[in-house]
Design a protein around this motif. Structure first.
Motif, PDB file in Angstrom:
ATOM      1  N   ASP A 233     -20.617  14.136  15.168  1.00  0.00           N
ATOM      2  CA  ASP A 233     -22.043  13.962  15.408  1.00  0.00           C
ATOM      3  C   ASP A 233     -22.911  15.059  14.793  1.00  0.00           C
ATOM      4  OD1 ASP A 233     -21.626  11.651  16.993  1.00  0.00           O
ATOM      5  OD2 ASP A 233     -21.076  12.944  18.696  1.00  0.00           O
ATOM      6  N   GLY A 234     -22.302  16.069  14.185  1.00  0.00           N
ATOM      7  CA  GLY A 234     -23.086  17.154  13.620  1.00  0.00           C
ATOM      8  C   GLY A 234     -22.273  18.433  13.541  1.00  0.00           C
TER       9      GLY A 234
ATOM     10  N   ASP B 298     -26.574  17.855  17.373  1.00  0.00           N
ATOM     11  CA  ASP B 298     -26.496  16.524  16.761  1.00  0.00           C
ATOM     12  C   ASP B 298     -27.367  16.497  15.506  1.00  0.00           C
ATOM     13  OD1 ASP B 298     -24.845  15.695  18.781  1.00  0.00           O
ATOM     14  OD2 ASP B 298     -26.447  14.774  19.966  1.00  0.00           O
TER      15      ASP B 298
ATOM     16  N   GLU C 251     -28.285  13.961  12.036  1.00  0.00           N
ATOM     17  CA  GLU C 251     -28.102  12.677  11.372  1.00  0.00           C
ATOM     18  C   GLU C 251     -27.291  12.857  10.092  1.00  0.00           C
ATOM     19  OE1 GLU C 251     -30.915  14.065  12.155  1.00  0.00           O
ATOM     20  OE2 GLU C 251     -31.966  12.788  13.608  1.00  0.00           O
ATOM     21  N   PRO C 252     -26.486  11.840   9.731  1.00  0.00           N
ATOM     22  CA  PRO C 252     -25.622  11.967   8.551  1.00  0.00           C
ATOM     23  C   PRO C 252     -26.363  12.407   7.296  1.00  0.00           C
ATOM     24  CG  PRO C 252     -25.022  10.016   9.790  1.00  0.00           C
ATOM     25  CD  PRO C 252     -26.261  10.559  10.444  1.00  0.00           C
TER      26      PRO C 252
ATOM     27  N   ARG D 203     -28.747  14.415   6.919  1.00  0.00           N
ATOM     28  CA  ARG D 203     -29.229  15.800   6.953  1.00  0.00           C
ATOM     29  C   ARG D 203     -28.081  16.813   7.013  1.00  0.00           C
ATOM     30  NH1 ARG D 203     -31.739  16.860  11.868  1.00  0.00           N
ATOM     31  NH2 ARG D 203     -32.811  18.646  10.925  1.00  0.00           N
ATOM     32  N   ARG D 204     -26.859  16.356   7.122  1.00  0.00           N
ATOM     33  CA  ARG D 204     -25.749  17.268   7.402  1.00  0.00           C
ATOM     34  C   ARG D 204     -25.458  18.224   6.258  1.00  0.00           C
ATOM     35  NH1 ARG D 204     -21.761  13.035  10.645  1.00  0.00           N
ATOM     36  NH2 ARG D 204     -23.271  12.627  12.331  1.00  0.00           N
TER      37      ARG D 204
END
Length: 263
Positions: free
Chosen positions: A23-24, A38, A40-41, A43-44
């Motif tokens: 999740d992060g 957490d 979002e994909p 922004r990882r």
């Protein structure tokens, strides 16, 4: 804090960790606590670059304003390494022996002959140089320079306390309190005088104890230079390497009127 102005790469506190999760990220604090973040994909990759120090905060916030919220969390949880004060000068290491060698590495400092220009002085000796440190105590007080110390006595190593002129106990305070607490003050004075005259106990002090007190001294000096509370404030450490025992001895300044009456 306005993170859009922070152009230096991020540095996490020593012992902190960043663990990628589904999740992060999971932030591991130096105190072994856990903070789940957490992300979002999409922004990882940006957050991973920020946390690794590859992307400075200002660039991260410019690309993703929400990154400022994560930076605030890191600051609030003391996960960001602190920089020394801009006004901090070098550390002056005085003396010789195994303790100096340890501190040269821990404090990234070199041995010197004087205190001029130093932000803090650290004096080291294999055996207590009482008369020399009485002079150094007065010299540092006159110059307004804090100083720390470490030495061996008998089978133990001692460190501290850090002496900050006008704020912390001086070496004179420590000396008087040691004599007052000793059941054999005259004998202790005679022993120190013997050491001052060149006498030495049998064999060198145990280097294992020097390694321990070097770490304690370094922690105090780093905290002082960074403007943080000093872990060993008003404390003398006593390390017995043979018994594996570390003791903390509180040291308070001696009231001036008592200082004047003391021999």
């Amino acid at each position: 804090m306005d993170w859009s102005l922070a152009d230096r790469p991020l540095r996490l506190s020593r012992g902190a960790g960043v663990v990628p999760t589904a999740d992060g990220f999971l932030l591991v604090t130096p105190g072994e606590e856990f903070i789940a973040i957490d992300v979002e994909p999409g922004r990882r990759d940006l957050i991973a670059s920020l946390l690794s120090g590859d992307l400075p905060p200002d660039a991260a916030v410019a690309r993703d304003p929400d990154a400022a919220g994560l930076l605030d969390v890191l600051a609030d949880e003391a996960l960001l390494a602190e920089e020394p004060k801009a006004s901090a000068g070098p550390v002056a290491l005085l003396g010789d022996g195994v303790l100096v060698d340890q501190l040269c590495q821990l404090l990234d400092a070199k041995r010197t002959d004087g205190i001029g220009g130093a932000a803090v002085v650290v004096a080291c000796a294999d055996w207590l140089p009482d008369s020399r440190w009485c002079r150094l105590d007065a010299e540092c007080a006159a110059a307004g320079i804090a100083w720390h110390r470490g030495y061996a006595e008998g089978g133990r190593w001692y460190a501290g306390p850090l002496s900050v002129p006008g704020a912390g106990p001086s070496y004179a305070d420590l000396r008087l309190r040691r004599l007052a607490a000793s059941p054999f003050p005259d004998e202790l004075l005679a022993y120190w005088a013997w050491l001052d005259s060149g006498g030495r106990p049998a064999g060198p002090p145990d280097p294992a104890g020097a390694a321990v007190v070097a770490g304690l001294i370094a922690a105090d000096v780093r905290a002082y230079l960074a403007g943080r509370p000093v872990p060993g404030e008003r404390t003398q450490y006593g390390m017995d390497p043979a018994a594996g025992v570390l003791r903390r001895h509180p040291v308070l300044p001696v009231p001036p009127d008592l200082m004047e009456q003391a021999p």
